[in-house]
Write a protein that holds these residues in place. Structure first.
Motif, PDB file in Angstrom:
ATOM      1  N   GLU B 214       1.828 -28.337  36.331  1.00 29.23           N
ATOM      2  CA  GLU B 214       1.933 -29.232  37.710  1.00 29.23           C
ATOM      3  C   GLU B 214       0.767 -30.224  37.505  1.00 29.23           C
ATOM      4  O   GLU B 214       0.890 -31.264  37.799  1.00 29.23           O
ATOM      5  N   VAL B 215      -0.548 -29.727  37.044  1.00 34.97           N
ATOM      6  CA  VAL B 215      -1.641 -30.532  37.158  1.00 34.97           C
ATOM      7  C   VAL B 215      -1.241 -31.597  36.024  1.00 34.97           C
ATOM      8  O   VAL B 215      -1.712 -32.829  36.115  1.00 34.97           O
ATOM      9  N   HIS B 238     -10.004 -31.869  32.001  1.00 36.84           N
ATOM     10  CA  HIS B 238      -9.249 -32.486  33.330  1.00 36.84           C
ATOM     11  C   HIS B 238      -8.030 -31.287  33.893  1.00 36.84           C
ATOM     12  O   HIS B 238      -7.982 -31.188  35.021  1.00 36.84           O
ATOM     13  N   ILE B 239      -7.161 -30.899  32.976  1.00 35.14           N
ATOM     14  CA  ILE B 239      -6.233 -30.297  33.341  1.00 35.14           C
ATOM     15  C   ILE B 239      -6.667 -28.748  33.874  1.00 35.14           C
ATOM     16  O   ILE B 239      -6.418 -28.165  34.951  1.00 35.14           O
ATOM     17  N   LEU B 240      -7.478 -28.064  32.806  1.00 33.87           N
ATOM     18  CA  LEU B 240      -7.631 -26.605  33.292  1.00 33.87           C
ATOM     19  C   LEU B 240      -8.406 -26.349  34.416  1.00 33.87           C
ATOM     20  O   LEU B 240      -8.130 -25.599  35.283  1.00 33.87           O
ATOM     21  N   ARG B 241      -9.516 -27.222  34.491  1.00 32.92           N
ATOM     22  CA  ARG B 241     -10.400 -26.900  35.604  1.00 32.92           C
ATOM     23  C   ARG B 241      -9.536 -27.203  36.931  1.00 32.92           C
ATOM     24  O   ARG B 241      -9.973 -26.314  37.806  1.00 32.92           O
ATOM     25  N   ASN B 242      -8.695 -28.017  37.038  1.00 34.33           N
ATOM     26  CA  ASN B 242      -7.933 -28.236  38.187  1.00 34.33           C
ATOM     27  C   ASN B 242      -6.962 -27.037  38.528  1.00 34.33           C
ATOM     28  O   ASN B 242      -6.728 -26.747  39.438  1.00 34.33           O
ATOM     29  N   ALA B 243      -6.498 -26.741  37.389  1.00 32.74           N
ATOM     30  CA  ALA B 243      -5.435 -25.724  37.299  1.00 32.74           C
ATOM     31  C   ALA B 243      -5.816 -24.337  37.887  1.00 32.74           C
ATOM     32  O   ALA B 243      -5.128 -23.584  38.346  1.00 32.74           O
ATOM     33  N   LEU B 244      -7.283 -24.024  37.553  1.00 32.72           N
ATOM     34  CA  LEU B 244      -7.736 -23.025  37.814  1.00 32.72           C
ATOM     35  C   LEU B 244      -7.993 -22.312  39.415  1.00 32.72           C
ATOM     36  O   LEU B 244      -7.932 -21.352  39.689  1.00 32.72           O
TER      37      LEU B 244
END
Lengths: 540, 323
Positions: B214-215, B238-244
């Motif tokens: 999604e992110v 960018h992606i992982l931090r927001n996805a967590l």
């Protein structure tokens, strides 16, 4: 010598899309220091063409033919590694939504410094220092604070400046700007356009500017390309395309631009007002989030009073945060006003509740901005149009007959009844939204940015429809918009709001051509394409 | 930040109090008379003996008096006396708590770390056979009942292959000390912790995968690509931090469930933790112990939630700075 040269570019859409190509037969050149505008409506392939230059097409969409020659090499044949080197260093990009285009969890400074890191430039302290100079250069107030800030702490205009700072970091040869001002207020838009123009001159950078707004095109373009359903239908210098358009589509687009010359014939207010607003106030208090913190207080509407007469259309204009939408929501009682009176046909609905409110409320209906989220995606059009009348006691068959009539009235076929909202285009959905509002026989329509999400040609059709309906059904309308051109086209009177309060009220022609307040004047000055409009008027 | 944590602590105290009262009333609403059970065990069930027992343990007092006595004690960590085991409940719990914390803590960290790694790996290969393999495996772990996995793991790795010890906390009679003891415990921990963690790992994997995908469609990821950043950097930074963010929320909620799962796991693997204490207490109608375990597990869940809130505040500046 051209900097970028595109020949016969074809971009294929995935199987099952509504057409085989997002864009095809695309050929154009870009010379250093030039601003090239690509104009077109949504779905014309303008963004796809520009994204292909950076090798940043969405998944499933790929180039299938042609060449993109930049600096002597074909971008389409570059390896991923070569593309990485190109992106951000030689060609960079800014987008439409400056909030979602920045990582919400990273500080602004770190996001700018990342550009240098990606290309292995400078040491970390140097990167930071450069980020600071860049923020200064793009005109952010208090760069020292901004560099430490997270994106949500900045305004829309400031975020777009951050995006521009990021795009300029490595002094690219080409800046691709994809609708960079569409989400911004008109005054902020004017500032960002000026910034791009200044930077272009200072650095000799070429700009590909994608937009749907001919006013913007007229103000900044050297050359213009007009696209329709994946093809270039016209191209030439700005003067050629804008003043002497050859292709019928270009002409139609230009004709659809709402003109600022407002209607002169203001109907005299003879009868009693259908809606009287007296001393309306609304203050929002948001919790601070912590157990002991102070709540944040926003005075969204302050002492707003006005009358709306039968058959009249009033435009409420202002920048985002001016309280114009809150006024509309207070009138429809979607939010409850703190104080003040809202008199509809003799009764004060501001403080009614229960059955009495329900009985009165049907006379006042709203049309919303986003035609995608304002219709229930799981409900067929028949249910959307009959739900209200049935709730008010209409027999089912009668409501269905009426719904078919309404569809005809808003220019849709009766077969639409059995379909779901996602099967319609944006403009068609907004027509369904209008039919839904009319289903309850209202005397007053509140249209909150009802055409802002639509393409200019569709916008013109919907505005015509609204004007026509208001005459035929003698509806009164409150038209809430940030777009003064739209207001000019449809409104009899205009109310200008700033920070929750009314700063100016008057007939449309008066407010748009000879405003009393400096604030209204500043809004007017910021509208793009005014010189162009005068040139058009002179030519026509 | 300090204010925020203090505020949460104050709320947690009130919730804990509510849990105490609710559990107490719930237990007393359940049918069955502890005095009768005890008398039955002692083999002498005449009325006089029952009345004596009730008087001795305060069971003849009105309910509100019993509640008040209990609450007074609970505040001082005096959780009553287990007439079955003839020991104070607080001591029983204190003896067993470290083992449970070790088991649930290891299972939690293991499931979270492996789940996130697997989720990231699957999302990076969306649609490929690798993605399908990881997703199918996760679905299998998710769908299989915990007790069955526990029994099978014990059968395969302990009975057939004899790789790992199948029960207990440490080798009986070995009397290891220091590092040898730690290794011995670790060996005993492998099967129960993995078994307990599998289900949760599957959940975190699915969640991480969905959230990453999604992110990765959001605009700022395109910005990052337009900067010329490498794929790995974009994935991580960018992606992982927001996805967590949603995974953290879920993990906080699931932490309580891991405690619940521990009852089964501890029973199958004879792990001397709170879960088994609880299991035994329920069989024996040892009310004081049951209440004590409820109290402690309630406190643990609240603690996990508090930790989640704090982690969330650290990760998401939007909460930290507007809060």
């Amino acid at each position: 010598m051209s900097l970028l040269s595109i020949r016969d570019l074809a971009i294929a859409l995935p199987k099952g899309a509504d057409r085989p190509y997002a864009a095809h037969d695309i050929s154009f050149d870009l010379t250093p220091g030039e601003i090239l505008c690509i104009v077109g409506e949504s779905g014309s392939g303008k963004s796809m063409s520009a994204n292909a230059v950076m090798g940043l097409l969405p998944q499933g969409v790929r180039p299938v033919g042609g060449t993109i020659t930049f600096d002597g090499q074909d971008v389409l044949r570059l390896s991923e590694k070569q593309l990485l080197d190109l992106r951000g260093r030689r060609i960079s990009m800014i987008f439409q939504e400056p909030l979602s285009a920045l990582n919400p969890l990273m500080r602004v400074g770190a996001q700018i410094a990342e550009v240098f890191e990606a290309h292995g430039r400078l040491t970390p302290p140097e990167r930071r220092a450069r980020a600071l100079t860049l923020l200064e250069e793009v005109g952010i107030p208090d760069p020292q604070a901004a560099i430490q800030a997270y994106p949500f702490q900045l305004s829309g205009g400031q975020r777009q400046r951050v995006m521009i700072a990021m795009a300029l970091a490595l002094e690219p040869d080409i800046l691709i700007a994809d609708e960079p001002t569409t989400a911004l207020d008109v005054t902020t838009q004017a500032q960002i356009l000026k910034l791009i123009e200044d930077l272009r001159q200072a650095r000799g950078m070429a700009v590909i500017f994608i937009t749907h707004d001919f006013g913007v095109v007229a103000d900044i373009a050297d050359r213009v390309i007009v696209m329709q359903t994946g093809e270039i239908v016209e191209s030439g210098t700005a003067d050629e395309v804008l003043l002497r358009p050859q292709h019928p589509y270009t002409r139609a687009l230009i004709d659809a631009i709402p003109r600022l010359t407002g209607q002169e014939d203001t109907p005299a207010a003879q009868s009693d007002p259908v809606l009287s607003v007296e001393g309306l106030n609304k203050t929002f208090r948001t919790g601070s989030g912590s157990f002991f913190g102070k709540p944040r207080v926003v005075k969204a509407v302050q002492d707003v009073s006005f009358d709306l007469f039968p058959g009249e259309t009033i435009g409420i204009v202002g920048e985002s945060g001016s309280g114009k939408s809150t006024v509309g929501r207070c009138l429809a009682r979607l939010v409850n006003p703190d104080s003040g009176r809202v008199i509809v046909e003799g009764a004060d609905i501001a403080h009614l509740s229960g059955a009495e409110l329900r009985a009165r409320r049907r006379r006042l209906q709203m049309i919303f901005q986003d035609p995608f989220s304002s219709l229930n995606p799981r409900a067929r059009v028949s249910r959307i149009l009959t739900e209200g009348p049935i709730a008010y006691g209409a027999p089912r068959t009668e409501a269905m007959t009426r719904a078919r009539e309404l569809l005809g009235m808003v220019g849709l076929d009766a077969s639409a009844m059995q379909r779901f909202p996602h099967e319609f285009s944006g403009g068609q959905r907004q027509r369904i939204g209008i039919a839904r509002a009319l289903a309850l026989d209202p005397s007053i329509i509140i249209a909150d940015e009802a055409v802002s999400a639509l393409d200019v040609s569709i916008q013109a059709q919907v505005l015509d429809l609204l004007a026509d309906l208001s005459t035929r059904l003698s509806l009164s309308m409150l038209f809430i918009t940030h777009d003064l051109r739209v207001a000019a086209r449809i409104c009899d009177r205009i109310i200008v709001m700033q920070k929750g309060a009314i700063v100016e009220t008057g007939p449309t022609a008066k407010v748009l051509h000879n405003p009393d307040t400096a604030y209204a004047q500043s809004l007017l000055d910021a509208i793009p394409g005014q010189e162009y409009e005068r040139a058009l008027a002179g030519a026509g | 930040m300090t204010k925020f944590i203090l505020g949460r602590l104050v709320k947690a105290v009130f919730i804990l109090l509510a849990i105490l009262i609710f559990n107490f009333l719930l237990i007393h609403a359940a049918p069955g008379d502890p005095a009768a059970v005890m008398a039955g065990e002692a083999g002498a069930a005449d009325e006089k003996f029952l009345a004596d027992l009730r008087e001795r343990f305060g069971l003849d007092q009105p309910l509100y008096v019993q509640l008040w006595t209990y609450l007074k004690g609970a505040v001082q960590f005096d959780l009553g006396f287990s007439y079955r085991q003839q020991l104070p409940v607080s001591q029983l719990i204190a003896d067993r708590l470290p083992a449970t914390l070790l088991l649930t803590g290891v299972a939690f960290v293991l499931s979270l770390v492996l789940g996130v790694i697997a989720g990231v790996a699957a999302s990076a290969r969306q649609g490929s056979w690798g993605d399908t393999a990881i997703s199918t495996l996760a679905l299998l772990f998710y769908a299989t009942p915990l007790f069955w996995v526990a029994l099978m793991a014990s059968l395969v790795f302990s009975v057939w292959l004899e790789w790992l010890p199948g029960f207990g906390y440490a080798t009986i009679g070995a009397n290891y000390t220091g590092f040898a003891h730690a290794m011995d415990v670790a060996k005993h921990l492998v099967l129960p912790a993995t078994t307990l963690g599998l289900f949760f790992m599957a959940i975190y994997m699915r969640m991480t995968r969905a959230s990453m995908l999604e992110v990765s469609r959001l605009d700022f990821v395109k910005t990052a690509r337009a900067k010329g950043l490498k794929r790995g950097v974009i994935q991580r930074r960018h992606i992982l931090r927001n996805a967590l963010l949603p995974v953290i929320t879920l993990a906080g909620l699931q932490a309580g469930q891991i405690f619940g799962g521990a009852i089964l796991t501890e029973t199958v693997f004879a792990w001397p933790g709170i879960g088994r204490l609880m299991f035994e207490a329920i069989n024996q109608r040892d009310y004081a112990v049951i209440l004590g375990v409820f109290y402690i597990s309630g406190a643990m869940v609240l603690l996990f939630n508090l930790i989640t809130d704090v982690v969330y505040v650290i990760v998401d500046p939007r909460i930290r700075l507007t809060g």
